[in-house]
Design a protein around this motif. Structure first.
Motif, short mmCIF file in Angstrom:
data_model
loop_
_atom_site.label_atom_id
_atom_site.label_comp_id
_atom_site.label_asym_id
_atom_site.label_seq_id
_atom_site.Cartn_x
_atom_site.Cartn_y
_atom_site.Cartn_z
N MET A 1 0.83 -1.18 0.00
CA MET A 1 0.00 0.00 0.00
C MET A 1 0.88 1.25 0.00
O MET A 1 0.68 2.15 -0.80
CB MET A 1 -0.92 -0.01 1.24
CG MET A 1 -2.05 0.98 1.13
SD MET A 1 -3.16 0.86 2.55
CE MET A 1 -3.68 -0.84 2.53
N THR A 2 1.85 1.29 0.87
CA THR A 2 2.76 2.41 0.91
C THR A 2 3.97 2.09 0.06
O THR A 2 4.55 1.02 0.21
CB THR A 2 3.21 2.69 2.35
OG1 THR A 2 2.05 2.91 3.16
CG2 THR A 2 4.11 3.91 2.40
N PRO A 3 4.37 2.96 -0.84
CA PRO A 3 5.53 2.67 -1.68
C PRO A 3 6.78 2.54 -0.83
O PRO A 3 6.89 3.17 0.22
CB PRO A 3 5.61 3.88 -2.62
CG PRO A 3 4.91 4.96 -1.90
CD PRO A 3 3.85 4.31 -1.10
N ARG A 45 6.12 18.58 -2.45
CA ARG A 45 5.06 17.70 -1.92
C ARG A 45 5.15 17.62 -0.40
O ARG A 45 4.14 17.68 0.30
CB ARG A 45 5.22 16.32 -2.55
CG ARG A 45 4.02 15.39 -2.37
CD ARG A 45 4.20 14.14 -3.23
NE ARG A 45 5.52 13.57 -3.06
CZ ARG A 45 6.31 13.19 -4.07
NH1 ARG A 45 5.93 13.34 -5.31
NH2 ARG A 45 7.50 12.67 -3.82
N ARG A 49 2.17 18.91 2.20
CA ARG A 49 1.48 18.05 3.18
C ARG A 49 1.73 18.49 4.60
O ARG A 49 0.88 18.32 5.47
CB ARG A 49 1.92 16.59 3.00
CG ARG A 49 1.58 16.03 1.63
CD ARG A 49 0.17 16.32 1.23
NE ARG A 49 -0.08 16.04 -0.18
CZ ARG A 49 -1.03 16.66 -0.90
NH1 ARG A 49 -1.80 17.57 -0.34
NH2 ARG A 49 -1.20 16.35 -2.17
N ILE A 152 4.28 10.80 9.61
CA ILE A 152 3.30 10.25 8.67
C ILE A 152 3.61 10.69 7.24
O ILE A 152 3.54 9.88 6.30
CB ILE A 152 1.87 10.70 9.06
CG1 ILE A 152 1.44 10.05 10.37
CG2 ILE A 152 0.87 10.38 7.94
CD1 ILE A 152 1.08 8.59 10.27
N ARG A 155 6.69 8.83 6.02
CA ARG A 155 6.51 7.38 5.88
C ARG A 155 5.42 7.05 4.88
O ARG A 155 5.62 6.24 3.97
CB ARG A 155 6.17 6.78 7.26
CG ARG A 155 5.85 5.29 7.22
CD ARG A 155 7.07 4.46 6.92
NE ARG A 155 6.70 3.05 6.72
CZ ARG A 155 6.50 2.48 5.54
NH1 ARG A 155 6.64 3.20 4.43
NH2 ARG A 155 6.17 1.21 5.45
N ASP A 156 4.24 7.59 5.04
CA ASP A 156 3.08 7.16 4.26
C ASP A 156 2.86 7.92 2.97
O ASP A 156 2.16 7.46 2.09
CB ASP A 156 1.81 7.27 5.12
CG ASP A 156 1.81 6.23 6.24
OD1 ASP A 156 1.09 6.43 7.23
OD2 ASP A 156 2.57 5.24 6.12
N ILE A 157 3.45 9.10 2.84
CA ILE A 157 3.29 9.85 1.59
C ILE A 157 4.58 9.83 0.78
O ILE A 157 4.55 9.60 -0.43
CB ILE A 157 2.84 11.30 1.87
CG1 ILE A 157 1.44 11.25 2.52
CG2 ILE A 157 2.80 12.13 0.59
CD1 ILE A 157 0.86 12.60 2.85
N THR A 162 10.96 3.29 8.11
CA THR A 162 11.04 3.90 9.45
C THR A 162 12.47 4.25 9.83
O THR A 162 12.71 5.22 10.54
CB THR A 162 10.45 2.95 10.51
OG1 THR A 162 11.07 1.66 10.38
CG2 THR A 162 8.95 2.81 10.33
N ARG A 177 8.16 4.89 15.20
CA ARG A 177 7.03 3.92 15.10
C ARG A 177 5.89 4.37 15.98
O ARG A 177 4.72 4.27 15.61
CB ARG A 177 7.49 2.53 15.51
CG ARG A 177 8.23 1.80 14.43
CD ARG A 177 8.26 0.30 14.67
NE ARG A 177 9.48 -0.21 14.06
CZ ARG A 177 10.61 -0.44 14.70
NH1 ARG A 177 10.68 -0.27 16.01
NH2 ARG A 177 11.67 -0.88 14.06
N ILE A 180 4.14 7.21 14.27
CA ILE A 180 3.39 6.74 13.11
C ILE A 180 2.11 6.03 13.55
O ILE A 180 1.02 6.25 12.99
CB ILE A 180 4.27 5.80 12.26
CG1 ILE A 180 5.35 6.58 11.53
CG2 ILE A 180 3.43 5.01 11.25
CD1 ILE A 180 6.38 5.70 10.84
N SER A 181 2.25 5.20 14.52
CA SER A 181 1.09 4.45 15.01
C SER A 181 0.00 5.39 15.52
O SER A 181 -1.18 5.26 15.14
CB SER A 181 1.55 3.50 16.11
OG SER A 181 0.46 2.96 16.79
N ARG A 184 -1.57 7.43 12.58
CA ARG A 184 -2.47 6.66 11.71
C ARG A 184 -3.83 6.46 12.38
O ARG A 184 -4.88 6.54 11.73
CB ARG A 184 -1.86 5.31 11.36
CG ARG A 184 -0.75 5.39 10.33
CD ARG A 184 -0.08 4.06 10.13
NE ARG A 184 0.98 4.14 9.13
CZ ARG A 184 1.93 3.23 8.99
NH1 ARG A 184 1.95 2.15 9.77
NH2 ARG A 184 2.86 3.38 8.06
N ILE A 187 -5.75 9.71 12.18
CA ILE A 187 -6.23 9.98 10.82
C ILE A 187 -7.45 9.12 10.53
O ILE A 187 -8.45 9.58 9.96
CB ILE A 187 -5.11 9.74 9.80
CG1 ILE A 187 -4.06 10.86 9.89
CG2 ILE A 187 -5.67 9.67 8.37
CD1 ILE A 187 -2.85 10.66 9.02
#
Lengths: 199, 238
Positions: A1-3, A45, A49, A152, A155-157, A162, A177, A180-181, A184, A187
């Protein structure tokens, strides 16, 4: 899901990148312009964000590249430029965020629905839905505290792992971590509450 | 209601960020807990929504603005001169510094060939010729009745000492002086000046053979009494 890897410049070979850096360091304006071009998307970018506004993100990108220009002479060309630029971009956005808090994103009740006639409605509805979803998710990001938002976004965009995120933010992997946890989960709650999920 | 203990782990598990050692425990729990499976599904959906931001393209206009902002704020690149210009500048600076030093009244001039010394006056060469070559008459040093001096500042009449200090060019200088080569170049500069002003007939001595015509650079200094003339050779060097 995340590149696994987001930065555009990662496709350059290390030799190529070092060559551009050396030439830019020697005062070659064209070489510096190449460095800007190869990293402008990731920098812009990231700023967009983190700050939520394109104009602020452009200012942040300008400042990021100007700092690159100033510190190029001291840059260790054996290192990759991408992570360094991420770190600078994050720092610039932090500074700007302190001076100017993130802009409130339009609430959903302020976003007008578009009535779409005919058979093209599906495509238009899709575009509207997508646009609304972006707004909701961006708004969710801006509700996060800066450090969680940074974790986030990277990591996710931007798709960094990590370990890379930890190096850029100057934190431990465990801390990243945790950020991030928590980010997420927040969100998810925000997006669900504001109808930003397409199921 | 989800199991709070697994919430943070599921938030990492959804993108593969959970440490490998904890994965079996979480996956085992998922098999027996529908609420946590719902939480995981919700996390997957919100991560997918986050991916929409990742995929949103940046317009070329937005990127062009960034480039323009960077270019406009960038400090100017250092100007690169061709090497020969550096040689000219270096030579110019060296000779100018030497000439200014020589023009100073407390410094005795080096020995200069007599042919390079010329004045419109019928008096013997009164002063340091090199100092004279680079001095302009000031109001204090108006021509004496016995001297007919052209007013052209590049004329031979400008080639005289600033002060009526007696110099004996035959006596070696007691102070540090130019090398013979530099002195010769200065002498050639003096000769070149005389040719430019066409006052050869005012010279008391015949001039050396005319060198091939080359540009002469005239430099005004902060001191109005000191003007420096410097002749470039055909190679653009000293």
């Amino acid at each position: 899901m995340t590149p696994t890897k987001g930065p555009q410049a990662s496709s350059d070979t290390a030799v190529e990148a070092t060559g551009w850096i050396r030439r830019a360091r020697a005062g070659d304006g064209e070489a510096f312009a190449v460095l800007v071009e190869r990293h402008e998307r990731m920098v812009l970018r990231t700023g967009l964000r983190l700050l939520g506004r394109l104009d602020l993100a452009q200012d942040a990108a300008q400042e990021t590249f100007l700092r690159l220009h100033r510190y190029l002479a001291r840059f260790d060309e054996s290192r990759e430029l991408g992570p360094w630029l991420y770190r600078v971009a994050v720092n610039v956005c932090r500074d700007m965020g302190r001076r100017q808090p993130p802009t409130r994103v339009l609430g959903l009740d302020e976003v007008r629905d578009v009535e779409s006639p005919g058979s093209e409605a599906a495509a238009l509805d899709e575009a509207v839905t997508l646009d609304r979803q972006r707004q909701v998710v961006q708004a969710a990001l801006l509700t996060l505290p800066p450090k969680e938002r940074e974790a986030i976004v990277l990591r996710d965009i931007e798709g960094l792992n990590t370990s890379e995120v930890a190096r850029i933010l100057g934190s431990s992997e465990g801390t990243v971590r945790s950020q991030i946890s928590t980010g997420r989960l927040k969100i998810k709650r925000y997006v669900e509450a504001h109808g930003g999920l397409r199921r | 209601m989800t199991c709070s203990r697994y919430e943070s782990e599921l938030a990492l598990y959804v993108e593969g960020d959970l440490p490998a050692s904890l994965v079996p425990d979480v996956e085992g729990h998922l098999e027996s807990c529908p609420e946590c499976r719902d939480l995981l599904a919700g996390l997957q959906a919100s991560q997918e929504a986050l991916g929409v931001l990742r995929e949103e393209p940046l317009s070329e206009e937005a990127l062009a603005i960034v480039r323009a902002l960077v270019a406009s704020a960038q400090p100017a690149q250092p100007v690169r001169f061709p090497r020969w210009r550096w040689a000219v500048a270096t030579g110019l600076t060296t000779v100018a510094a030497a000439a200014v030093w020589l023009a100073m009244p407390t410094v005795r001039a080096p020995r200069i060939p007599a042919a390079a010394v010329h004045t419109a006056s019928s008096q013997p060469a009164p002063a340091s010729p090199t100092a004279a070559a680079f001095a302009k008459p000031s109001g204090r040093e108006a021509a004496t009745p016995s001297q007919s001096t052209p007013t052209n500042e590049a004329s031979v009449s400008t080639i005289r000492a600033r002060k009526p200090v007696s110099h004996d060019v035959s006596r070696p200088s007691a102070t540090p002086s130019l090398s013979p080569e530099d002195a010769d170049q200065l002498a050639r500069a003096v000769v070149a000046i005389s040719r430019i002003t066409n006052v050869q007939d005012a010279l008391r001595e015949p001039l050396p053979p005319d060198p091939s015509p080359t540009p002469v650079v005239r430099l005004a200094t902060a001191d109005p009494d000191i003007v420096i003339y410097w002749r470039l050779d055909s190679n653009g060097g000293e």
